[in-house]
Design a protein around this motif. Sequence first.
Motif, mmCIF file in Angstrom:
data_model
loop_
_atom_site.group_PDB
_atom_site.id
_atom_site.type_symbol
_atom_site.label_atom_id
_atom_site.label_comp_id
_atom_site.label_asym_id
_atom_site.label_seq_id
_atom_site.Cartn_x
_atom_site.Cartn_y
_atom_site.Cartn_z
ATOM 1 N N VAL A 137 0.743 -1.200 0.079
ATOM 2 C CA VAL A 137 -0.255 0.119 -0.136
ATOM 3 C C VAL A 137 0.621 1.388 -0.252
ATOM 4 O O VAL A 137 0.759 2.083 0.724
ATOM 5 C CB VAL A 137 -1.146 -0.305 1.082
ATOM 6 C CG1 VAL A 137 -1.810 -0.893 0.680
ATOM 7 C CG2 VAL A 137 -0.595 0.151 2.472
ATOM 8 N N PHE A 169 -3.279 0.398 -2.825
ATOM 9 C CA PHE A 169 -4.014 0.234 -2.511
ATOM 10 C C PHE A 169 -5.765 -0.353 -3.565
ATOM 11 O O PHE A 169 -6.228 -1.474 -3.839
ATOM 12 C CB PHE A 169 -5.476 1.509 -2.276
ATOM 13 C CG PHE A 169 -4.597 2.140 -0.398
ATOM 14 C CD1 PHE A 169 -4.772 1.594 0.288
ATOM 15 C CD2 PHE A 169 -3.232 3.794 -0.477
ATOM 16 C CE1 PHE A 169 -5.112 1.567 1.649
ATOM 17 C CE2 PHE A 169 -2.588 3.076 0.439
ATOM 18 C CZ PHE A 169 -3.314 2.896 1.760
ATOM 19 N N VAL A 204 -3.696 -4.479 7.506
ATOM 20 C CA VAL A 204 -3.348 -3.710 6.846
ATOM 21 C C VAL A 204 -1.983 -2.422 7.814
ATOM 22 O O VAL A 204 -2.078 -2.544 9.491
ATOM 23 C CB VAL A 204 -3.282 -2.810 5.943
ATOM 24 C CG1 VAL A 204 -4.496 -1.163 7.089
ATOM 25 C CG2 VAL A 204 -3.114 -2.168 4.785
ATOM 26 N N THR A 253 1.944 2.910 5.408
ATOM 27 C CA THR A 253 1.703 3.152 3.984
ATOM 28 C C THR A 253 3.442 3.469 3.469
ATOM 29 O O THR A 253 4.043 3.872 4.766
ATOM 30 C CB THR A 253 1.188 4.591 3.226
ATOM 31 O OG1 THR A 253 1.467 5.766 3.372
ATOM 32 C CG2 THR A 253 -0.266 3.920 3.693
ATOM 33 N N HIS A 262 -0.032 11.485 2.484
ATOM 34 C CA HIS A 262 -1.512 10.605 2.218
ATOM 35 C C HIS A 262 -2.769 10.996 2.004
ATOM 36 O O HIS A 262 -3.455 11.109 1.220
ATOM 37 C CB HIS A 262 -2.244 10.546 4.015
ATOM 38 C CG HIS A 262 -1.092 9.149 4.487
ATOM 39 N ND1 HIS A 262 0.619 9.326 4.898
ATOM 40 C CD2 HIS A 262 -0.954 8.054 5.108
ATOM 41 C CE1 HIS A 262 1.111 8.186 5.471
ATOM 42 N NE2 HIS A 262 0.182 7.548 4.868
ATOM 43 N N LEU A 303 -7.125 8.137 -5.453
ATOM 44 C CA LEU A 303 -7.922 7.741 -5.538
ATOM 45 C C LEU A 303 -9.101 8.133 -5.988
ATOM 46 O O LEU A 303 -10.223 7.039 -5.627
ATOM 47 C CB LEU A 303 -7.857 6.637 -3.976
ATOM 48 C CG LEU A 303 -6.653 5.419 -3.514
ATOM 49 C CD1 LEU A 303 -6.675 5.437 -2.252
ATOM 50 C CD2 LEU A 303 -7.004 4.484 -4.624
ATOM 51 N N SER A 324 -3.747 4.178 7.757
ATOM 52 C CA SER A 324 -4.240 3.188 6.466
ATOM 53 C C SER A 324 -4.952 2.627 5.899
ATOM 54 O O SER A 324 -5.367 2.153 5.109
ATOM 55 C CB SER A 324 -2.668 2.713 5.801
ATOM 56 O OG SER A 324 -2.069 1.905 6.938
ATOM 57 N N SER A 325 -5.139 1.913 7.623
ATOM 58 C CA SER A 325 -6.639 1.055 7.379
ATOM 59 C C SER A 325 -8.090 1.944 7.157
ATOM 60 O O SER A 325 -8.301 1.141 6.561
ATOM 61 C CB SER A 325 -6.897 0.392 8.308
ATOM 62 O OG SER A 325 -7.538 1.332 9.027
ATOM 63 N N LEU A 334 -7.752 2.036 3.367
ATOM 64 C CA LEU A 334 -8.124 0.955 2.082
ATOM 65 C C LEU A 334 -9.643 0.477 2.695
ATOM 66 O O LEU A 334 -10.216 -0.089 2.043
ATOM 67 C CB LEU A 334 -7.165 -0.985 2.912
ATOM 68 C CG LEU A 334 -7.237 -1.512 2.338
ATOM 69 C CD1 LEU A 334 -7.878 -1.809 1.034
ATOM 70 C CD2 LEU A 334 -6.917 -2.580 2.955
ATOM 71 N N THR A 366 -11.338 2.701 0.457
ATOM 72 C CA THR A 366 -11.230 2.098 -1.246
ATOM 73 C C THR A 366 -12.091 1.008 -1.314
ATOM 74 O O THR A 366 -12.912 0.974 -2.230
ATOM 75 C CB THR A 366 -9.650 1.703 -1.496
ATOM 76 O OG1 THR A 366 -8.983 3.254 -0.914
ATOM 77 C CG2 THR A 366 -9.862 1.997 -3.213
#
Length: 431
Positions: free
Chosen positions: A11, A17, A36, A39, A71, A78, A123-124, A127, A130
């Motif tokens: 990631v 991602f 996860v 990143t 980030h 994304l 990051s979680s 995700l 996403t």
Amino acid sequence: MNVFKFGGASVKNAPGFVNVAEIIAFFKGEKLAIVVSATGKTTNALETVVKSYFYKDGTALEKLDAIKRNHYEIIETLGLVGTEIEQDVNDLFVEIDWILDDEPHDQYDYIYDQIVSIGELVSSRILYHTLRSRGINASWLDVRGVLFTDEIHREAKVIWNLTSEKVNASIRSLLEHSDVVVTQGFIGSTTENHTTTLGREGSDYTAAILSYCCNAEAMHIWKDVPGVLTGDPRKFENVVKMEKLSYKEAIEMTYYGAKVIHPKTIKPLQNKNIPLYVRPFDNPSSVGTKISSEAEGFYPPIVVIEEDQALVSISVRDFSFVAEQHISNIFGILSELRLKVNMMRNTAISFTLCVQHHQDKLLQLKEKLENEFSVNIETGLEMITIRHFTKEAIQEMKRNKLTLFEDRLQDTIQLVVKEIPLITRKKEDEK
Ligand code: ASP
């Protein structure tokens, strides 16, 4: 139910991602718990924020800003700008802003855990959003509400009974109305709600803890390699992927320094006989390498290299034998300094050990031992371990190297070596 773990490399950017989301979509119909990491190199970057804040060098905010920008760029690429993700991620970063606004009164390790843990939380969240944006029925779990540890910051130990009960209950209930639960690796909490971390690279271990607590069918680590290889592909050309490994072989490899899995990962899995698959994140249909209780097969030579090693030679000054008392004193100091011994040997009047080169710790070791012993430290070395060695494999590894220390067991040989400088090498060749 299966547990998937994605590390920082999977990631590291927006396409990463997307790739993770595609892997998860590939397993449509399965119940999954996803662990996860932060990143890319975010954990390293957050470590520098902690250092700057604690030692007040005035650059902590600037460093944090670079991490935030990184980030927000991922979120933008994304296509998630304008959704609730922005608020979510802002709220997480604000927690660090607040810490940095205050004077650093607390202990370094405590502050470290409060700041560095944000990497996994952010990051979680990314995700999770996403997956939702792609129609995957995901839920998000703050692992700190279920994974409980003691108060040893940066190296917290799991409180198994409590964790087992909480993890199982919450993941099972989330999976009743969602297909996928996204959570964080590496972090946990004390029972007083202080964030802790499990040690660097600890997300594999988190995934193993969750697998154990939920009696998972299998755990899968998705990596940038085809599976477990016989050596580091960045160093050797002729490495091959192993189809299967026993738990025992995997634990031995990680003990000798193989970086492919965190050393603590195997035990919880072995205890419940849960297979572990190390799989390539660029090919979801490959099962990679299976690590399980299946009988040992034939193994080719497996090479593990630990760089930046130091050889410490300790000899008694008065020609008395190295006795138990001496060894006990030496080990007392090593344990106090938390220096892990990678290899050791004693002779009548000397004791030699190979450790990771930690400059400050080695200086302290020397200082503490010098009353009683004469101490010599040689640095800039490599430790090479060959499991299931052959004569050819040893020859190959010794080429252009000076062997300073060698230890041979039935199926493992360890060498501490130093590169032979080019000029000397030429002269040797001319002989
Ligand atoms: N993000 C943490 C680290 O870089 C944990 C992990 O990736 O396993 O050490």
